[in-house]
Design a protein around this motif. Sequence first.
Motif, PDB file in Angstrom:
ATOM      1  N   MET A  63      30.828  -9.344  53.229  1.00 42.88           N
ATOM      2  CA  MET A  63      30.422  -9.306  54.639  1.00 42.88           C
ATOM      3  C   MET A  63      29.168 -10.139  54.868  1.00 42.88           C
ATOM      4  SD  MET A  63      31.033  -8.163  57.660  1.00 42.88           S
ATOM      5  CE  MET A  63      30.160  -8.034  59.197  1.00 42.88           C
ATOM      6  N   LEU A  64      28.201 -10.032  53.945  1.00 41.48           N
ATOM      7  CA  LEU A  64      26.950 -10.780  54.088  1.00 41.48           C
ATOM      8  C   LEU A  64      27.196 -12.274  53.990  1.00 41.48           C
ATOM      9  CD1 LEU A  64      23.920 -10.626  54.447  1.00 41.48           C
ATOM     10  CD2 LEU A  64      23.675 -10.433  51.958  1.00 41.48           C
ATOM     11  N   GLN A  65      28.067 -12.678  53.065  1.00 35.31           N
ATOM     12  CA  GLN A  65      28.373 -14.103  52.915  1.00 35.31           C
ATOM     13  C   GLN A  65      29.092 -14.628  54.152  1.00 35.31           C
ATOM     14  OE1 GLN A  65      30.585 -14.408  49.259  1.00 35.31           O
ATOM     15  NE2 GLN A  65      28.751 -14.381  47.977  1.00 35.31           N
ATOM     16  N   THR A  66      29.989 -13.798  54.692  1.00 33.09           N
ATOM     17  CA  THR A  66      30.698 -14.207  55.907  1.00 33.09           C
ATOM     18  C   THR A  66      29.735 -14.411  57.067  1.00 33.09           C
ATOM     19  OG1 THR A  66      32.646 -12.962  55.192  1.00 33.09           O
ATOM     20  CG2 THR A  66      32.517 -13.561  57.520  1.00 33.09           C
ATOM     21  N   LEU A  67      28.766 -13.492  57.198  1.00 29.85           N
ATOM     22  CA  LEU A  67      27.791 -13.603  58.282  1.00 29.85           C
ATOM     23  C   LEU A  67      26.915 -14.841  58.106  1.00 29.85           C
ATOM     24  CD1 LEU A  67      26.595 -12.409  60.810  1.00 29.85           C
ATOM     25  CD2 LEU A  67      25.118 -10.976  59.406  1.00 29.85           C
ATOM     26  N   LYS A  68      26.546 -15.149  56.864  1.00 31.79           N
ATOM     27  CA  LYS A  68      25.746 -16.355  56.609  1.00 31.79           C
ATOM     28  C   LYS A  68      26.508 -17.606  57.025  1.00 31.79           C
ATOM     29  CE  LYS A  68      22.862 -14.627  52.807  1.00 31.79           C
ATOM     30  NZ  LYS A  68      22.543 -14.746  51.371  1.00 31.79           N
ATOM     31  N   ALA A  69      27.803 -17.627  56.725  1.00 33.22           N
ATOM     32  CA  ALA A  69      28.619 -18.781  57.114  1.00 33.22           C
ATOM     33  C   ALA A  69      28.712 -18.890  58.628  1.00 33.22           C
ATOM     34  CB  ALA A  69      30.012 -18.652  56.503  1.00 33.22           C
ATOM     35  N   GLN A  70      28.834 -17.771  59.311  1.00 38.22           N
ATOM     36  CA  GLN A  70      28.933 -17.785  60.764  1.00 38.22           C
ATOM     37  C   GLN A  70      27.623 -18.197  61.411  1.00 38.22           C
ATOM     38  OE1 GLN A  70      30.368 -13.860  61.654  1.00 38.22           O
ATOM     39  NE2 GLN A  70      32.494 -14.366  61.187  1.00 38.22           N
ATOM     40  N   CYS A  71      26.500 -17.897  60.765  1.00 41.60           N
ATOM     41  CA  CYS A  71      25.197 -18.288  61.310  1.00 41.60           C
ATOM     42  C   CYS A  71      25.048 -19.803  61.392  1.00 41.60           C
ATOM     43  CB  CYS A  71      24.071 -17.709  60.453  1.00 41.60           C
ATOM     44  SG  CYS A  71      23.871 -15.924  60.622  1.00 41.60           S
ATOM     45  N   ARG A  72      25.772 -20.521  60.553  1.00 42.25           N
ATOM     46  CA  ARG A  72      25.702 -21.986  60.565  1.00 42.25           C
ATOM     47  C   ARG A  72      26.714 -22.605  61.527  1.00 42.25           C
ATOM     48  NH1 ARG A  72      25.043 -20.808  54.924  1.00 42.25           N
ATOM     49  NH2 ARG A  72      27.287 -21.090  54.565  1.00 42.25           N
ATOM     50  N   HIS A  73      27.547 -21.774  62.118  1.00 45.04           N
ATOM     51  CA  HIS A  73      28.586 -22.262  63.037  1.00 45.04           C
ATOM     52  C   HIS A  73      27.954 -22.594  64.394  1.00 45.04           C
ATOM     53  CE1 HIS A  73      32.308 -22.392  65.366  1.00 45.04           C
ATOM     54  NE2 HIS A  73      32.989 -22.375  64.230  1.00 45.04           N
ATOM     55  N   PRO A  74      28.383 -23.687  65.043  1.00 48.00           N
ATOM     56  CA  PRO A  74      27.824 -24.028  66.370  1.00 48.00           C
ATOM     57  C   PRO A  74      28.003 -22.921  67.404  1.00 48.00           C
ATOM     58  CG  PRO A  74      29.086 -25.870  65.483  1.00 48.00           C
ATOM     59  CD  PRO A  74      29.322 -24.718  64.563  1.00 48.00           C
ATOM     60  N   GLU A  75      29.089 -22.168  67.328  1.00 57.48           N
ATOM     61  CA  GLU A  75      29.324 -21.097  68.294  1.00 57.48           C
ATOM     62  C   GLU A  75      28.331 -19.949  68.132  1.00 57.48           C
ATOM     63  OE1 GLU A  75      31.324 -20.670  70.942  1.00 57.48           O
ATOM     64  OE2 GLU A  75      31.927 -22.758  70.770  1.00 57.48           O
ATOM     65  N   PHE A  76      27.801 -19.767  66.929  1.00 60.25           N
ATOM     66  CA  PHE A  76      26.775 -18.743  66.720  1.00 60.25           C
ATOM     67  C   PHE A  76      25.540 -19.080  67.553  1.00 60.25           C
ATOM     68  CE2 PHE A  76      23.110 -16.830  64.717  1.00 60.25           C
ATOM     69  CZ  PHE A  76      23.550 -15.576  64.324  1.00 60.25           C
ATOM     70  N   ARG A  77      25.135 -20.335  67.500  1.00 56.38           N
ATOM     71  CA  ARG A  77      23.976 -20.767  68.284  1.00 56.38           C
ATOM     72  C   ARG A  77      24.274 -20.699  69.784  1.00 56.38           C
ATOM     73  NH1 ARG A  77      24.049 -24.422  63.976  1.00 56.38           N
ATOM     74  NH2 ARG A  77      25.107 -26.015  65.232  1.00 56.38           N
ATOM     75  N   ARG A  78      25.497 -21.010  70.153  1.00 54.04           N
ATOM     76  CA  ARG A  78      25.852 -20.925  71.577  1.00 54.04           C
ATOM     77  C   ARG A  78      25.816 -19.475  72.066  1.00 54.04           C
ATOM     78  NH1 ARG A  78      30.944 -23.669  74.831  1.00 54.04           N
ATOM     79  NH2 ARG A  78      30.613 -22.509  76.773  1.00 54.04           N
ATOM     80  N   GLY A  79      26.339 -18.566  71.255  1.00 59.69           N
ATOM     81  CA  GLY A  79      26.302 -17.155  71.636  1.00 59.69           C
ATOM     82  C   GLY A  79      24.891 -16.648  71.816  1.00 59.69           C
ATOM     83  N   ALA A  80      23.996 -17.048  70.897  1.00 58.63           N
ATOM     84  CA  ALA A  80      22.593 -16.636  71.003  1.00 58.63           C
ATOM     85  C   ALA A  80      21.928 -17.278  72.214  1.00 58.63           C
ATOM     86  CB  ALA A  80      21.852 -17.011  69.726  1.00 58.63           C
ATOM     87  N   ARG A  81      22.246 -18.543  72.452  1.00 63.13           N
ATOM     88  CA  ARG A  81      21.634 -19.260  73.576  1.00 63.13           C
ATOM     89  C   ARG A  81      22.053 -18.657  74.911  1.00 63.13           C
ATOM     90  NH1 ARG A  81      23.282 -23.741  72.110  1.00 63.13           N
ATOM     91  NH2 ARG A  81      25.100 -24.013  73.474  1.00 63.13           N
ATOM     92  N   GLU A  82      23.308 -18.266  75.037  1.00 62.79           N
ATOM     93  CA  GLU A  82      23.781 -17.715  76.304  1.00 62.79           C
ATOM     94  C   GLU A  82      23.287 -16.282  76.531  1.00 62.79           C
ATOM     95  OE1 GLU A  82      28.007 -18.255  76.597  1.00 62.79           O
ATOM     96  OE2 GLU A  82      27.820 -20.448  76.748  1.00 62.79           O
ATOM     97  N   MET A  83      22.894 -15.594  75.476  1.00 59.80           N
ATOM     98  CA  MET A  83      22.298 -14.274  75.637  1.00 59.80           C
ATOM     99  C   MET A  83      20.802 -14.355  75.890  1.00 59.80           C
ATOM    100  SD  MET A  83      24.317 -11.704  75.662  1.00 59.80           S
ATOM    101  CE  MET A  83      23.062 -10.457  75.440  1.00 59.80           C
TER     102      MET A  83
END
Length: 245
Positions: free
Chosen positions: A1-21
Amino acid sequence: MLQTLKAQCRHPEFRRGAREMAGITLGISAWGLVTGVAMIKSGLSVGLALLMSLVVFAGSSQLAALPLIASGAPIWVIWATAFCVNLRFIIFSVQWRMYFGHLPLLQRLHIAYFAADLNYVAFLKRFPEAKPHPDQAPYFWGGVCLNWAAWQIPSIAGILLANHVPTQWGLGFAGVLALLGLSYTLLKDRKTWVSAALAGCAAVAAYALPLRLNIMVAIAVAVTAGLLMEHWSPSSAEAAREVRE
């Protein structure tokens, strides 16, 4: 789970989700601060208040339960009140299942803990089509990580500094304004406008009900209205076919 979350943190959509919140975190933070202060001023110890903030992570049910805790109400009344206030998440979870139902149970449990009202609204605005997509999980985690921090940090600060933050400031209303502003962007057609208007009227009309059951009444009215309009009105494809004929 931790490795999956780390991979998602590098995804452009992760930054978009944070930016829109990010634009609504001020309201979330104000709400969290007031809730933290309210927990201490209602008589909870610092330890219990911290535990409640981190484990419950639901501002509306926390605020609904606090007067009952302060008055020494039976535990079943407190649980029932919190349950009724949070029943809206059953409706949310039905929608979430269309996007995340294929994931393993452990991941779905993590999603269930971090999911919140404003993230739900932002997510549906970003992904209106209810089917799984690889971009959805990174976007979700980008939004909820920021939302969780924006709530918990001020809430903990309110718990620790309760005697220095007057409740008369009324900061909690900032969270309501943030939710209203984001919800307004989803009112895109006649069905959503009518459902929202009926829900608002129902919530006001049923305000005198105990345990904040007016929220459940409003949700039931909105869902019923939406389903009825969906059933009675022809779809866009059918309407187009009738015009051609």
